[in-house]
Design a protein around this motif. Structure first.
Motif, PDB file in Angstrom:
ATOM      1  N   SER A  16       0.827  -1.209   0.000  1.00 54.59           N
ATOM      2  CA  SER A  16       0.000   0.000   0.000  1.00 54.59           C
ATOM      3  C   SER A  16       0.862   1.260   0.000  1.00 54.59           C
ATOM      4  O   SER A  16       0.377   2.329  -0.365  1.00 54.59           O
ATOM      5  CB  SER A  16      -0.947   0.002   1.201  1.00 54.59           C
ATOM      6  OG  SER A  16      -0.208   0.037   2.405  1.00 54.59           O
ATOM      7  N   VAL A  40       0.894   3.314  -3.303  1.00 50.84           N
ATOM      8  CA  VAL A  40      -0.290   4.014  -3.820  1.00 50.84           C
ATOM      9  C   VAL A  40      -0.023   5.517  -3.835  1.00 50.84           C
ATOM     10  O   VAL A  40       0.361   6.104  -2.829  1.00 50.84           O
ATOM     11  CB  VAL A  40      -1.542   3.679  -2.977  1.00 50.84           C
ATOM     12  CG1 VAL A  40      -2.742   4.498  -3.449  1.00 50.84           C
ATOM     13  CG2 VAL A  40      -1.844   2.194  -3.054  1.00 50.84           C
ATOM     14  N   ARG A  41      -0.228   6.106  -4.987  1.00 51.93           N
ATOM     15  CA  ARG A  41       0.084   7.504  -5.230  1.00 51.93           C
ATOM     16  C   ARG A  41      -0.729   8.460  -4.354  1.00 51.93           C
ATOM     17  O   ARG A  41      -0.226   9.450  -3.855  1.00 51.93           O
ATOM     18  CB  ARG A  41      -0.178   7.812  -6.713  1.00 51.93           C
ATOM     19  CG  ARG A  41       0.076   9.204  -7.162  1.00 51.93           C
ATOM     20  CD  ARG A  41      -0.246   9.456  -8.641  1.00 51.93           C
ATOM     21  NE  ARG A  41       0.041   8.347  -9.532  1.00 51.93           N
ATOM     22  CZ  ARG A  41      -0.894   7.553 -10.078  1.00 51.93           C
ATOM     23  NH1 ARG A  41      -2.160   7.766  -9.840  1.00 51.93           N
ATOM     24  NH2 ARG A  41      -0.556   6.565 -10.885  1.00 51.93           N
ATOM     25  N   SER A  42      -2.003   8.191  -4.151  1.00 49.87           N
ATOM     26  CA  SER A  42      -2.911   9.169  -3.534  1.00 49.87           C
ATOM     27  C   SER A  42      -3.161   8.904  -2.057  1.00 49.87           C
ATOM     28  O   SER A  42      -4.287   9.008  -1.594  1.00 49.87           O
ATOM     29  CB  SER A  42      -4.242   9.182  -4.292  1.00 49.87           C
ATOM     30  OG  SER A  42      -4.847   7.903  -4.206  1.00 49.87           O
ATOM     31  N   GLN A  43      -2.130   8.622  -1.307  1.00 52.81           N
ATOM     32  CA  GLN A  43      -2.293   8.419   0.136  1.00 52.81           C
ATOM     33  C   GLN A  43      -2.429   9.760   0.839  1.00 52.81           C
ATOM     34  O   GLN A  43      -1.826  10.744   0.421  1.00 52.81           O
ATOM     35  CB  GLN A  43      -1.059   7.726   0.719  1.00 52.81           C
ATOM     36  CG  GLN A  43      -0.783   6.381   0.162  1.00 52.81           C
ATOM     37  CD  GLN A  43       0.432   5.786   0.834  1.00 52.81           C
ATOM     38  OE1 GLN A  43       0.503   5.728   2.048  1.00 52.81           O
ATOM     39  NE2 GLN A  43       1.377   5.363   0.031  1.00 52.81           N
ATOM     40  N   LEU A  53      -0.436  -6.803  -4.444  1.00 52.92           N
ATOM     41  CA  LEU A  53      -1.326  -5.709  -4.874  1.00 52.92           C
ATOM     42  C   LEU A  53      -2.701  -6.256  -5.215  1.00 52.92           C
ATOM     43  O   LEU A  53      -3.723  -5.746  -4.753  1.00 52.92           O
ATOM     44  CB  LEU A  53      -0.746  -4.998  -6.098  1.00 52.92           C
ATOM     45  CG  LEU A  53       0.521  -4.185  -5.914  1.00 52.92           C
ATOM     46  CD1 LEU A  53       1.099  -3.809  -7.266  1.00 52.92           C
ATOM     47  CD2 LEU A  53       0.246  -2.962  -5.068  1.00 52.92           C
ATOM     48  N   ILE A  91      -5.546  -3.462  -5.132  1.00 54.38           N
ATOM     49  CA  ILE A  91      -4.845  -2.269  -5.612  1.00 54.38           C
ATOM     50  C   ILE A  91      -4.480  -2.479  -7.074  1.00 54.38           C
ATOM     51  O   ILE A  91      -3.811  -3.448  -7.429  1.00 54.38           O
ATOM     52  CB  ILE A  91      -3.575  -1.997  -4.767  1.00 54.38           C
ATOM     53  CG1 ILE A  91      -3.944  -1.773  -3.305  1.00 54.38           C
ATOM     54  CG2 ILE A  91      -2.808  -0.799  -5.337  1.00 54.38           C
ATOM     55  CD1 ILE A  91      -2.760  -1.712  -2.361  1.00 54.38           C
ATOM     56  N   GLU A  92      -4.920  -1.559  -7.908  1.00 60.23           N
ATOM     57  CA  GLU A  92      -4.644  -1.627  -9.339  1.00 60.23           C
ATOM     58  C   GLU A  92      -3.290  -0.977  -9.638  1.00 60.23           C
ATOM     59  O   GLU A  92      -2.946   0.033  -9.007  1.00 60.23           O
ATOM     60  CB  GLU A  92      -5.738  -0.899 -10.127  1.00 60.23           C
ATOM     61  CG  GLU A  92      -7.105  -1.521 -10.001  1.00 60.23           C
ATOM     62  CD  GLU A  92      -7.186  -2.903 -10.638  1.00 60.23           C
ATOM     63  OE1 GLU A  92      -6.481  -3.142 -11.635  1.00 60.23           O
ATOM     64  OE2 GLU A  92      -7.965  -3.733 -10.131  1.00 60.23           O
ATOM     65  N   THR A 133      -2.563   0.974 -11.876  1.00 56.26           N
ATOM     66  CA  THR A 133      -2.780   2.374 -12.258  1.00 56.26           C
ATOM     67  C   THR A 133      -2.827   3.311 -11.048  1.00 56.26           C
ATOM     68  O   THR A 133      -2.692   4.524 -11.204  1.00 56.26           O
ATOM     69  CB  THR A 133      -4.086   2.519 -13.056  1.00 56.26           C
ATOM     70  OG1 THR A 133      -5.170   2.001 -12.280  1.00 56.26           O
ATOM     71  CG2 THR A 133      -4.000   1.785 -14.385  1.00 56.26           C
ATOM     72  N   GLU A 134      -3.017   2.761  -9.839  1.00 60.03           N
ATOM     73  CA  GLU A 134      -3.047   3.571  -8.615  1.00 60.03           C
ATOM     74  C   GLU A 134      -1.653   3.844  -8.067  1.00 60.03           C
ATOM     75  O   GLU A 134      -1.500   4.636  -7.140  1.00 60.03           O
ATOM     76  CB  GLU A 134      -3.857   2.857  -7.532  1.00 60.03           C
ATOM     77  CG  GLU A 134      -5.308   2.639  -7.869  1.00 60.03           C
ATOM     78  CD  GLU A 134      -6.019   1.849  -6.790  1.00 60.03           C
ATOM     79  OE1 GLU A 134      -6.301   2.441  -5.728  1.00 60.03           O
ATOM     80  OE2 GLU A 134      -6.259   0.641  -6.996  1.00 60.03           O
ATOM     81  N   LEU A 135      -0.644   3.172  -8.637  1.00 57.48           N
ATOM     82  CA  LEU A 135       0.705   3.262  -8.103  1.00 57.48           C
ATOM     83  C   LEU A 135       1.457   4.470  -8.623  1.00 57.48           C
ATOM     84  O   LEU A 135       1.210   4.954  -9.722  1.00 57.48           O
ATOM     85  CB  LEU A 135       1.502   2.003  -8.464  1.00 57.48           C
ATOM     86  CG  LEU A 135       0.963   0.691  -7.914  1.00 57.48           C
ATOM     87  CD1 LEU A 135       1.807  -0.470  -8.423  1.00 57.48           C
ATOM     88  CD2 LEU A 135       0.911   0.709  -6.393  1.00 57.48           C
ATOM     89  N   ASP A 141       4.730   6.365 -10.138  1.00 58.02           N
ATOM     90  CA  ASP A 141       5.661   5.996 -11.194  1.00 58.02           C
ATOM     91  C   ASP A 141       7.009   5.607 -10.601  1.00 58.02           C
ATOM     92  O   ASP A 141       7.412   6.115  -9.552  1.00 58.02           O
ATOM     93  CB  ASP A 141       5.854   7.166 -12.168  1.00 58.02           C
ATOM     94  CG  ASP A 141       4.580   7.504 -12.922  1.00 58.02           C
ATOM     95  OD1 ASP A 141       3.746   6.596 -13.121  1.00 58.02           O
ATOM     96  OD2 ASP A 141       4.422   8.682 -13.306  1.00 58.02           O
TER      97      ASP A 141
END
Length: 126
Positions: A46, A49-52, A91, A96-97, A99-101, A103
Motif C-alpha cells: 500500500s 499508492v500515489r494518492s495516500q 497488490l 490495488i490496481e 494504475t493507482e501506483l 511511477d
C-alpha cells in the motif's frame, strides 16, 4: 555489498516517528554510501499508492500534526537511485490496481522473487 530491505509490515511506528522506520533507515544508509534497495510485499504494498493521505488523524484528544508521507519518502528514495520493487500478487490480493501506483516502482511477480533476491549479498526482512 548490495543489500535488499524487504518491508512487509505497513505503517510501523508512523504515529510516533512520522516515518516508516525501515524506509528511513534505508535512505539514511544509502546517504552514507550503502548500496541498498527495497522490496514492498504484504500490507506494505500500500506504500506504493500515489494518492495516500494520512492527514486528519485524531485519536481521542491526540491530533497527528505531522502525518507520514510515505509516497513522498519513496519518491525521494527513487530519486536517489534506490530501486523499489513491489510484489504484483500482493497488490492484487488487496485490490490495488497498478494504475493507482506512483511511477518508478518495479513490479515483480512472486515467481520472480528468487531471481530478484539472488542479486543481493544480504537480504533483510522487516
Amino acid at each position: 555489498m548490495k543489500v535488499l530491505n524487504i518491508i512487509e509490515t505497513a505503517y510501523r511506528a508512523t504515529l510516533e516517528e512520522q516515518d516508516d522506520t525501515i524506509l528511513w533507515l534505508s535512505q539514511a544508509m544509502a546517504n552514507a554510501g550503502a548500496n541498498i534497495d527495497v522490496l514492498l510485499q504484504g500490507n506494505a504494498v500500500s506504500y506504493g499508492v500515489r494518492s495516500q493521505d494520512a492527514s486528519g488523524l485524531n485519536i481521542g484528544h491526540f491530533k497527528q500534526t505531522q502525518p507520514p508521507e510515505i509516497a513522498a519518502d519513496l519518491q525521494r528514495m527513487m530519486d536517489k537511485d534506490i530501486n523499489v520493487y513491489i510484489v504484483q500478487e500482493d497488490l492484487t490480493d488487496r485490490g490495488i490496481e497498478p494504475t493507482e501506483l506512483m511511477d518508478g516502482l518495479h513490479l515483480v511477480h512472486r515467481e520472480q522473487l528468487a531471481g530478484t533476491l539472488d542479486k543481493y549479498q544480504q537480504v533483510w526482512h522487516w
